[in-house]
Write an enzyme that holds these catalytic residues in place. Sequence first.
Site, PDB file in Angstrom:
ATOM      1  CG  HIS A 202      -1.823   1.151   1.358  1.00 31.05           C
ATOM      2  ND1 HIS A 202      -1.949   1.913   2.503  1.00 31.05           N
ATOM      3  CD2 HIS A 202      -2.679   1.684   0.453  1.00 31.05           C
ATOM      4  CE1 HIS A 202      -2.870   2.851   2.304  1.00 31.05           C
ATOM      5  NE2 HIS A 202      -3.321   2.737   1.079  1.00 31.05           N
TER       6      HIS A 202
ATOM      7  CG  HIS B 280      -8.981   5.506  -1.181  1.00 29.72           C
ATOM      8  ND1 HIS B 280      -8.501   6.417  -0.279  1.00 29.72           N
ATOM      9  CD2 HIS B 280      -8.046   4.507  -1.243  1.00 29.72           C
ATOM     10  CE1 HIS B 280      -7.333   5.984   0.209  1.00 29.72           C
ATOM     11  NE2 HIS B 280      -7.029   4.836  -0.375  1.00 29.72           N
TER      12      HIS B 280
ATOM     13  NE  ARG C 158      -0.413  19.612   0.490  1.00 30.53           N
ATOM     14  CZ  ARG C 158      -1.046  18.449   0.624  1.00 30.53           C
ATOM     15  NH1 ARG C 158      -2.325  18.420   0.928  1.00 30.53           N
ATOM     16  NH2 ARG C 158      -0.395  17.325   0.452  1.00 30.53           N
TER      17      ARG C 158
ATOM     18  CB  CYS D 148       2.933  23.429  -1.083  1.00 29.26           C
ATOM     19  SG  CYS D 148       2.693  21.648  -1.226  1.00 29.26           S
TER      20      CYS D 148
ATOM     21  CE1 TYR E 225       4.666  17.430   1.049  1.00 25.84           C
ATOM     22  CE2 TYR E 225       4.253  16.688   3.288  1.00 25.84           C
ATOM     23  CZ  TYR E 225       3.795  17.214   2.102  1.00 25.84           C
ATOM     24  OH  TYR E 225       2.462  17.529   1.959  1.00 25.84           O
TER      25      TYR E 225
END
Lengths: 544, 544
Positions: A116, A141, A212, A259, A396
């Site tokens: 996953h 999803h 964000r 971001c 990140y």
Amino acid sequence: MRRCVASLNRRVWAESCRRDRAWRVGACARALTTDAAREQGATARAWWAGSLAVGASFGLGAWYLATHPGPALAKDVSSLPEYSKEEVAKHRTPEDRVWVTYKEGVYDITDWVDIHPGGKARLMMAAGSAIDPFWSMYQQHNTQQVRDILEGYRIGSLEGGAPPPPEDPYADDPKDRLPALIVRSARPMNAEPPRELLTGSVITPTEVFYIRNHLPVPRIDEAQYSLRIEGQGIKTLDLSLDRLKAEFRKHTVTATVQCSGNRRNDFYAVKDVKGLEWGGAAIGTAVWGGVRLGEVLQAAGLDPGAEGVRHVQFFGADADGAGQAYAASIPVHRALDPRADVLLAYEMNGAPLTRDHGAPLRVIVPGTAGCRSVKWVTKVVPSGEEADSLWQRRDYKAFSPSVGWDEVDWDSAPAIQAMPVTSLICEPAPGARVEPEDLVTVKGYAWSGGGNRVIRVDVTADGGATWHTAELEGVEQEEGRNWAWVLWSAEVEVPGTPGEVEIAAKATDASYNTQPEAPGPIWNLRGVNCNSWPRIRIVAEEAQ
Amino acid sequence: MRRCVASLNRRVWAESCRRDRAWRVGACARALTTDAAREQGATARAWWAGSLAVGASFGLGAWYLATHPGPALAKDVSSLPEYSKEEVAKHRTPEDRVWVTYKEGVYDITDWVDIHPGGKARLMMAAGSAIDPFWSMYQQHNTQQVRDILEGYRIGSLEGGAPPPPEDPYADDPKDRLPALIVRSARPMNAEPPRELLTGSVITPTEVFYIRNHLPVPRIDEAQYSLRIEGQGIKTLDLSLDRLKAEFRKHTVTATVQCSGNRRNDFYAVKDVKGLEWGGAAIGTAVWGGVRLGEVLQAAGLDPGAEGVRHVQFFGADADGAGQAYAASIPVHRALDPRADVLLAYEMNGAPLTRDHGAPLRVIVPGTAGCRSVKWVTKVVPSGEEADSLWQRRDYKAFSPSVGWDEVDWDSAPAIQAMPVTSLICEPAPGARVEPEDLVTVKGYAWSGGGNRVIRVDVTADGGATWHTAELEGVEQEEGRNWAWVLWSAEVEVPGTPGEVEIAAKATDASYNTQPEAPGPIWNLRGVNCNSWPRIRIVAEEAQ
């Protein structure tokens, strides 16, 4: 055998990401012949697409069906056995098989757990129970394709039918967002302004500031709010907002927040990555007001030289159905350094924080990727370790362009903190019409992380043969504490022959680091830290 | 009129720099009809090439003669008048005309003063007197071409003939330098090791360490040596070496020092710059031992929050004939920050400093361009201003590729302090022969300024289609205090078809800044901070 197939799945999935931009999806995996299905002699072959939870933007392509004509996905669910909730609840480990339910369906997802892309831990939270609340949270999803693919894992149905649908966790999200914002994902909300709005003023108006969110926006009663400071070698403090304001000096910092996925679209143009398709406006600059984090930590007794404390972790009030809060961390020396200006901020541009921007209190880590400036912060924890969240340990980070999902070793790269020097062309708009030899005013922003001042922006309209040094506009800041971007403007002459003209720019910071020319050599599978030269194409044509 | 011609000269000179690599010279200027010459009815048209004093490598091309056939440079000096030293000494200002002597010649250089690339101030030190001692110091002037051109300014001869030649200021330079060093300039000594020697160990042996001298090497009697600390808001301290060692704790730092002109040769390949033609080995890493500068400044009473103190200036014992010492400065917050590890160092690699490396005491500013790590330091001065030397205000700055000597505004760029991320390929040697499909071991160094760790080095042998992530070797350092380079090694496969193969590399640091692809877009007139991808070409051919 299962391991091999899972490995194959990972390769196939990585390949699919390479092949098809429409296939911008967390992952896909060939469903295996599961124990339950084997009992019935049925073979389930299917694909299930999951995704990283971090606000990636989704949409399953038709790649599987196009390239793998085979058994239809639909199966006769009426022939499958019924299971009680209690029976499902027994299947919570790989040894017992991992079952979940979705609406009235029962699924054996054991073979999917390890691969996953959002992480095994996150998926295992749903083991033995319904995934409905999670999918409600991570709405990426919720596409027909993902549901079709999940059906490949179907082993039965739930006694008594589908439970009542979970409440919409996003129902209480703010309703007053600026309609002009370009929404990259609605649930969670991720939106950026049109880039032309950024060059209006050095300080970005709060309503225009990009949003964000990783999860639903928490609603926090300011009167009830309390910030907990706890951890290694300090005394635990619980601070109301009033007490925070009363006991610590107010400090304001003008800082740009960006971001680390900003400009990800430039990577998509090279080859597929995963994540929100940010243009270049997931960045903004505000005047943040609050108290210095370092002073609060020292009030809690944190000794700057304390052995073993290396990080300060932040936890947000935004949490998923299983109570996992958004979390991130920064190095402790940064948290304590008064020159680093790390804030617990309660004001943005002179007004209390809005809900979308972290009300009533958020962290601001100037010069650092926005993901560390945790919103709705409820807990601050000095620690020997980085925050144990996927947002810190996995999402990140950037790797070599040759590292794919198959090879990636997440621990081999550091979490993004200070960001590299970057810039964007905000005007003119791509495709703008001008005349040959026109003087065109080109505008944009430029910024560098770590407090590095942008010392120069060069602009070219002739492929780099001539560079025009732009005029810079910014706020006065101290050497090494240049947290705010500069806006820039340059006049460039368009060539005399009609045709398409590429305008490119590059910023240089006080360390004389500059932007790489092209996104290819910095491409990375998560699509973070895109800082190659911004380029736009306009058209020079004779007036009619 | 003079102003216009001088301006024209500057343009012509800039153009000459663009045209001809052999014309690698400080400046050239058309001599004007001077007052003295006018008196004699003679027209002097000539070119004089000066140069920046900072160790630029020189050689005058034949550009002028090729493009400006005209009056011959030779003139009948016997027809010119004689002047006494006293008469020459009256000409020390533009109003009185600026005269100098060289050997037995007398020259009116008034029109050259403003456009001397080494600066008006430095030239005016010789006004009314002999330039011989200065040319003896800055030996790059001593070429036949420069002398020929100076003759264009000739207005007379010195009564009594040439004075005795000045003593050779370099006579006392160290004699025990490593013969393997590649000398880029002998007087002053500037030399780098063959790049292959750099990858032998993370710590560069002292004898192998590049030498970057701006002036003759001072000889300092350690017993007589004293360091003065003086300036704004502090008490004056005079510290012998013994006292420094006795009163302050010893501190060692492993730090890389790099000349900001390192890799300048890659700029020469684009278009001409000015300065020493460094390959890529004007960099090295040593263990430096000394005391923390901040502790010494605090002992002198410097208040970290003192208003108006923004810089700390350093003065070396290396001085030119007029007593102008080498000087540079760094921001005061860096000097005081214990995490910045700025040292007054008396040891290099466990032994006392050698004379070439600053004995008995030098500054080490980790993460910062080598020019700020002042050698033979004799005076440290906290100040509101940067050091007022050309080395601080002019030489070590970079501008846009489109800024030439004509347009440059030296104040528009900051002095280089922290350096950008860089790397070099040290092995194999360019032109090495391998076989197609061979696995080639590629080695080099990578470093970033400002304490940023190098997190990754990628190597390609196929134009960036495939990147190999290199193994890194370094010393353990703290986050944000990664002062030492890493050595790296990668195995790359050469393509299967015979032919020339380009190998390129790029380093990425913890801020995710990376190297630009090519030197063109970062080219700058002084040729500093070249950090584009290192590239070498080797040859794949079938074994005979």
